[in-house]
Scaffold this active site. Structure first.
Site, PDB file in Angstrom:
ATOM      1  N   HIS A  32       0.833  -1.202   0.000  1.00 27.99           N
ATOM      2  CA  HIS A  32       0.000   0.000   0.000  1.00 27.99           C
ATOM      3  C   HIS A  32       0.866   1.250   0.000  1.00 27.99           C
ATOM      4  CE1 HIS A  32      -2.690   2.954   2.227  1.00 27.99           C
ATOM      5  NE2 HIS A  32      -3.423   2.627   1.174  1.00 27.99           N
ATOM      6  N   GLU A  59       1.368  -0.722  -5.218  1.00 28.90           N
ATOM      7  CA  GLU A  59       0.317   0.229  -5.585  1.00 28.90           C
ATOM      8  C   GLU A  59       0.864   1.569  -6.045  1.00 28.90           C
ATOM      9  OE1 GLU A  59      -3.787   1.855  -3.544  1.00 28.90           O
ATOM     10  OE2 GLU A  59      -1.922   2.039  -2.393  1.00 28.90           O
ATOM     11  N   ASP A  61      -0.981   5.310  -6.680  1.00 32.16           N
ATOM     12  CA  ASP A  61      -2.082   6.270  -6.790  1.00 32.16           C
ATOM     13  C   ASP A  61      -1.654   7.327  -7.800  1.00 32.16           C
ATOM     14  OD1 ASP A  61      -3.840   5.195  -4.771  1.00 32.16           O
ATOM     15  OD2 ASP A  61      -2.420   5.937  -3.278  1.00 32.16           O
ATOM     16  N   HIS A  74      -0.752  10.112  -3.341  1.00 37.10           N
ATOM     17  CA  HIS A  74      -2.043   9.615  -2.873  1.00 37.10           C
ATOM     18  C   HIS A  74      -3.200  10.573  -3.110  1.00 37.10           C
ATOM     19  CE1 HIS A  74      -5.200   8.671   0.183  1.00 37.10           C
ATOM     20  NE2 HIS A  74      -5.018   7.484  -0.362  1.00 37.10           N
ATOM     21  N   GLU A 165      -4.098   3.205  -9.281  1.00 36.18           N
ATOM     22  CA  GLU A 165      -5.435   3.711  -8.966  1.00 36.18           C
ATOM     23  C   GLU A 165      -5.685   5.032  -9.682  1.00 36.18           C
ATOM     24  OE1 GLU A 165      -8.190   5.474  -5.330  1.00 36.18           O
ATOM     25  OE2 GLU A 165      -6.472   4.212  -4.806  1.00 36.18           O
TER      26      GLU A 165
END
Length: 322
Positions: A32, A59, A61, A74, A165
């Site tokens: 994460h 991950e 973002d 993020h 994401e």
């Protein structure tokens, strides 16, 4: 020869393309924002550390810069993880926030990144993590990160995937930006096009994720992130375009009976529809209702039977599953 290769995999924990081709069958560990329990989130250093921990996915973002470069960060804001307020004090908007989209990539690269903090008070959010305002960390692009991960995969003989994401797509549209199209182009350029490729694309915005599948015709593995209680009742709709869901772990827990957790029907219902369940966020330093991180992992990964987890402490989850 095959026995020798298998022995190497067992000893060194290396993940090869062969044993990852059907990667969604196993329980997966998603770093994460990288190994963010140990290094400032979404820094190249946090991603390299996560890769060394033998996670399944890392991950990213994604938010667009002023010149349309996908930046790994993020939020659409800069002022809670960088020194933007010191370097560019006049560039804040009327709400007193500094936005990634107002800066070029070259400008963004001049900022220092630190452990997340409250921009109003300056207080570090997670007190026992990497000390705020120390080290020399920078922002980077999606292209930078993909090249790091693909390069490490080659040099270490692993096949660790990416898990980008799409952040705040409606905000980007109002600003005249096409975030999803830009990200999909980069992913395609680097070989991430179908479910067979080691990439999972996620988004909280259901309409946007459906658009990515239907209008933009993406063949990637798509995960619908969910945050609000009413969204847990939309699984049939999600299953028309997504391959999995990403719920907050508290949406899976029901109540404790005689010291044992009981569960909502969310995981079972998702599995009945063929949806994988990747739950967020597992933090060893923010346990809430759990007495230990081990209890959290045992409860959700084993007893609730989620298929994967987003975690700030990927090494602990990898060790637990091993």
């Amino acid at each position: 020869m095959k026995k020798f290769i298998l022995l190497l995999i067992i000893i060194f924990g290396c993940k090869t393309p062969e044993n990852k081709s059907d990667f969604m069958k196993q329980k997966i560990v998603i770093a994460h924002r990288g190994a963010s329990g140990y290094l400032p989130e979404h820094t190249i250093e946090a991603k390299a550390m996560a890769h060394a921990m033998n996670v399944d996915f890392i991950e990213q973002d994604l938010v667009l810069s002023k010149d349309d470069v996908p930046i790994v960060i993020h939020d659409i804001y800069l002022d809670d993880v960088t020194d933007v307020a010191e370097k560019f004090p006049t560039r804040k908007r009327k709400d007193n926030r500094f936005y990634v989209i107002d800066f070029t990539f070259e400008e963004l690269k001049t900022l220092q990144v630190s452990e997340r903090f409250d921009p109003k008070t300056g207080e570090q959010i997670y007190k026992n993590r990497f000390p705020k305002n120390t080290g020399n960390f920078k922002l980077h692009s999606l292209q930078d990160e993909i090249e790091l991960i693909q390069g490490l995969n080659k040099s270490t003989h692993k096949n660790i995937g990416i898990y980008p994401e799409i952040k705040e797509p409606e905000f980007h549209k109002k600003e005249g930006k096409n975030l999803s199209e830009t990200v999909l182009k980069v992913l395609s350029d680097y070989g991430y096009k179908t479910k067979k490729d080691n990439c999972i694309l996620q988004c909280f915005d259901a309409k946007e994720l459906e658009r990515i599948r239907v209008k933009l015709k993406s063949e990637l593995f798509l995960v619908q992130l969910i945050e609000f209680p009413e969204e847990t009742k939309q699984l049939n709709y999600f299953a028309t375009y997504a391959d999995g869901i990403g719920p907050w772990y508290k949406q899976i827990l029901d109540k404790k009976v005689d010291g044992k957790f009981t569960f909502t029907s969310l995981v079972f219902d998702a599995h009945e529809l063929g949806l994988k369940v990747h739950s967020y966020t597992f933090r060893a330093d923010a346990l809430d209702e759990f007495s230990s991180f081990e209890e959290m992992m045992q409860t959700l990964l084993i007893e609730a039977d989620v298929d994967g987890v987003f975690t700030d402490f990927p090494d602990l989850v990898v060790d637990f599953l091993n």
